[in-house]
Design a protein around this motif. Structure first.
Motif, short mmCIF file in Angstrom:
data_model
loop_
_atom_site.label_atom_id
_atom_site.label_comp_id
_atom_site.label_asym_id
_atom_site.label_seq_id
_atom_site.Cartn_x
_atom_site.Cartn_y
_atom_site.Cartn_z
N ASP A 109 0.82 -1.22 0.00
CA ASP A 109 0.00 0.00 0.00
C ASP A 109 0.86 1.26 0.00
O ASP A 109 0.52 2.26 0.63
N THR A 134 0.43 -10.39 -4.51
CA THR A 134 -0.76 -9.83 -5.12
C THR A 134 -1.89 -10.85 -5.14
O THR A 134 -1.70 -11.98 -5.58
N ASP A 135 -3.05 -10.43 -4.67
CA ASP A 135 -4.26 -11.24 -4.75
C ASP A 135 -4.73 -11.25 -6.19
O ASP A 135 -5.05 -10.20 -6.76
N ASP A 154 -8.45 -9.66 -7.05
CA ASP A 154 -8.72 -8.22 -7.18
C ASP A 154 -7.48 -7.41 -7.54
O ASP A 154 -7.51 -6.19 -7.56
N ASN A 155 -6.35 -8.12 -7.82
CA ASN A 155 -5.11 -7.48 -8.22
C ASN A 155 -4.62 -6.48 -7.17
O ASN A 155 -4.01 -5.46 -7.50
N THR A 156 -4.90 -6.77 -5.90
CA THR A 156 -4.48 -5.90 -4.81
C THR A 156 -3.27 -6.49 -4.11
O THR A 156 -3.20 -7.71 -3.89
N GLU A 157 -2.33 -5.62 -3.74
CA GLU A 157 -1.13 -6.07 -3.06
C GLU A 157 -1.36 -6.12 -1.55
O GLU A 157 -1.95 -5.22 -0.98
N TYR A 158 -0.87 -7.18 -0.95
CA TYR A 158 -0.98 -7.36 0.50
C TYR A 158 0.35 -7.85 1.06
O TYR A 158 1.23 -8.30 0.32
N SER A 166 -3.55 -5.81 4.91
CA SER A 166 -3.40 -4.50 4.29
C SER A 166 -2.75 -3.59 5.32
O SER A 166 -2.66 -3.92 6.50
N GLU A 168 -7.03 -9.14 6.35
CA GLU A 168 -8.09 -9.09 5.34
C GLU A 168 -8.62 -10.46 4.96
O GLU A 168 -9.67 -10.57 4.31
#
Length: 249
Positions: free
Chosen positions: A134, A180-181, A184-188, A227, A236
């Motif tokens: 993030d 990366t998930d 949803d292409n979100t980095e965690y 996150s 998350e």
């Protein structure tokens, strides 16, 4: 002068080799909700993971400081750990006694971090590196090897200070890294906690067909994804992943 850690509210290269062994994605997995996954094809332990790692490159070797207290009491690395264009010198210093490691301290650019390793310092190896989540930098210390491992997570601030976020002990092996998930292409920040189940009595029903094979184990991996925000790390989701192969310990 020591720099104070602000508590948030809410190791040799063998560490790295183990961590990277889990980062080879071969099938997409939906993280939309917490689930348990089973990869039942024999002989694939360590080659499947429900995420896409952001650390599969040679840079991860360059940016990690490996520390083995019994090899040398003080070990340092000068590198741009947080990728801000300026190199930092990170140092581990230990006091060695006949009975083992007596104490360990970590410092950045000569400023000691006010963190008490306590009993955690009595280990044969440590590893330190920084990941980005993030847009923020997370410092990760990995302690121990084979069965008594821990990770300590810090926020690396713009002032090259460390703010303690979380301390986690592994069931057997534990790693932390940015990933990366795929859903949803979100980095965690992922924390992977794994344990080898050698007794068929511990295996899920999907793997019972392998119980007559010799030297077989099922590996259980727990993936927790975090996150990062103003309140620190927020959990998350959590997923459990099983796979079967030859016993490796």
């Amino acid at each position: 002068m020591k720099k104070k850690i602000k508590q948030k509210k809410n190791l040799g290269k063998r560490f790295l080799a183990g961590a990277l062994a889990f980062t080879c994605l071969v099938q997409p997995v939906d993280f939309a909700s917490a689930k348990t996954y089973y990869f039942t094809k024999f002989g694939s332990v360590g080659k499947h993971a429900p995420y896409k790692s952001d650390s599969i490159d040679n840079e991860v070797y360059k940016r990690a400081l490996y520390y083995a207290p019994f090899d040398k009491a003080t070990q340092s690395k000068t590198y741009d750990f947080d990728q801000d264009g300026t190199k930092e010198k990170v140092t581990f210093s230990g006091k060695i006694a006949n009975s083992g490691v007596k104490s360990v301290t970590i410092s950045i650019n000569g400023n000691a971090v006010d963190y008490d390793f306590g009993e955690r310092c009595n280990t044969d190896a440590m590893m330190f590196f920084v990941e980005e989540v993030d847009g923020e930098k997370i410092g990760i210390i990995h302690l121990g090897y084979c069965g008594e491992e821990s990770v300590i997570l810090f926020h690396w601030t713009d002032e090259d200070d460390l703010e303690l976020l979380k301390e986690l002990d592994g069931k057997s092996h534990i790693n932390a890294y940015a990933a990366t998930d795929k859903a949803d292409n979100t980095e965690y920040l992922y924390v992977e906690d794994s344990i080898q189940l050698c007794s068929p009595k511990q295996w899920p029903a999907q793997f019972k067909k392998y119980k007559k094979k010799k030297n077989v184990s099922v590996t259980k991996r727990i993936f927790r994804k975090y996150s990062y925000g103003v309140s620190g790390l927020t959990l998350e989701g959590k997923d459990i992943y099983y796979e079967v192969g030859r016993a490796y310990e």
